[in-house]
Design a protein around this motif. Sequence first.
Motif, mmCIF file in Angstrom:
data_model
loop_
_atom_site.group_PDB
_atom_site.id
_atom_site.type_symbol
_atom_site.label_atom_id
_atom_site.label_comp_id
_atom_site.label_asym_id
_atom_site.label_seq_id
_atom_site.Cartn_x
_atom_site.Cartn_y
_atom_site.Cartn_z
ATOM 1 N N ASP A 231 0.833 -1.223 0.000
ATOM 2 C CA ASP A 231 0.000 0.000 0.000
ATOM 3 C C ASP A 231 0.853 1.253 0.000
ATOM 4 O O ASP A 231 0.575 2.215 0.728
ATOM 5 N N THR A 234 0.085 5.506 0.918
ATOM 6 C CA THR A 234 -1.151 5.788 1.656
ATOM 7 C C THR A 234 -0.923 6.005 3.145
ATOM 8 O O THR A 234 -1.870 6.265 3.873
ATOM 9 N N ASP A 253 -0.257 1.237 -4.403
ATOM 10 C CA ASP A 253 -1.613 1.018 -3.906
ATOM 11 C C ASP A 253 -2.638 1.132 -5.027
ATOM 12 O O ASP A 253 -2.490 1.929 -5.965
ATOM 13 N N ARG A 254 -3.718 0.339 -4.897
ATOM 14 C CA ARG A 254 -4.754 0.294 -5.926
ATOM 15 C C ARG A 254 -5.418 1.658 -6.147
ATOM 16 O O ARG A 254 -5.906 1.941 -7.238
ATOM 17 N N SER A 255 -5.424 2.518 -5.133
ATOM 18 C CA SER A 255 -6.049 3.830 -5.286
ATOM 19 C C SER A 255 -5.319 4.673 -6.329
ATOM 20 O O SER A 255 -5.938 5.465 -7.048
ATOM 21 N N ARG A 258 -6.277 3.293 -9.823
ATOM 22 C CA ARG A 258 -7.590 3.789 -10.233
ATOM 23 C C ARG A 258 -7.521 5.246 -10.702
ATOM 24 O O ARG A 258 -8.300 5.683 -11.537
#
Length: 333
Positions: A231, A234, A253-255, A258
């Motif tokens: 992550d 973050t 991190d996936r955020s 996206r």
Amino acid sequence: GYGNFQRDRSQLQLAIIFLSLAGFAVFSSTSLRFDFALPLPDSVRSITAWIHVSFLAALLCVGVILLQEGMTVDSKLRRELRSAIPRQQFELFFQPQVNRDGRLVGAEALIRWKHPKRGYIQPGHFIPTAERAGLMADLGNWVIENAVKTLADWTTHENTRDLVIAVNISADHFLKQDFVSRLIDTLNAHQVSPSRLKLELTESVFVTEVDELIGKMKVLQHHGISIALDDFGTGYSSLSYLRRLPLQQLKIDRSFVRAIAEGSRGASLVTRISQMGQDLGLEMLAEGIENDEQFQFMLSCGCQSFQGYYFGRPVALETFEERIRGLIKPSYQ
């Protein structure tokens, strides 16, 4: 305030509770009045006294009920968690990790609680309770033991002998005094190469003693165990930490992945993060890849490894091994 403190403890909440109690004591025991204030007649005072007492009694009753309800649910979950490990109610799910060619190189082991009445429970629903109950080390040891057993079994098969398993380690577990020795003993007991196990640490570990953290990481690195920072971006990490920590991999991190679809600013941020990791000599893994557009963009950023629903969702061990044997085709092919 105390009810909230029991659910999510913090020093700020504790300070607010203390100040509230101190303020109540001060104002209740001190005679403060303005010069123009007039005393209430007894007819009014008797009515307000009843209202005051009734309000306090109702407030106390509501507070006790809410606190009891919260503690009852939490206590029940804690008791169930304590008995879940010896009763073998936990299970490892595996999510594939692939390289730039889309070839399977390993998997992340994710714990699931197979509750006898409620079925599979996601970690987000029981991990916070496990942290409050001090059970993270027990859960972590269970995950490591079963992940290493899986690696030992995979060693006997040609198409799985080189796969790597990544496991998440909490800060509390990692800083246990016997963590390193117990981990090494587990690998030796099952005759598994340390290079096939990867530990994923979240940025929460940075709130503790960094020197102690670095010392343990160097010992693990000496034994051949790679460490990834999960992550990334973050939490608490900074460039000074990244420079000092003996890491081998950063997981974007996936955020941030996206954010690629949100415009040029998101794409630029992801590009810079990836480039920074490469400049530090770290392998970059992009997690949360859900479509080919994200995959191609992260490829162009120089990422070497990938993880996400595009390559496969977390599945039980048997299903994962069926996919390896070619009985289940990857979603991106």
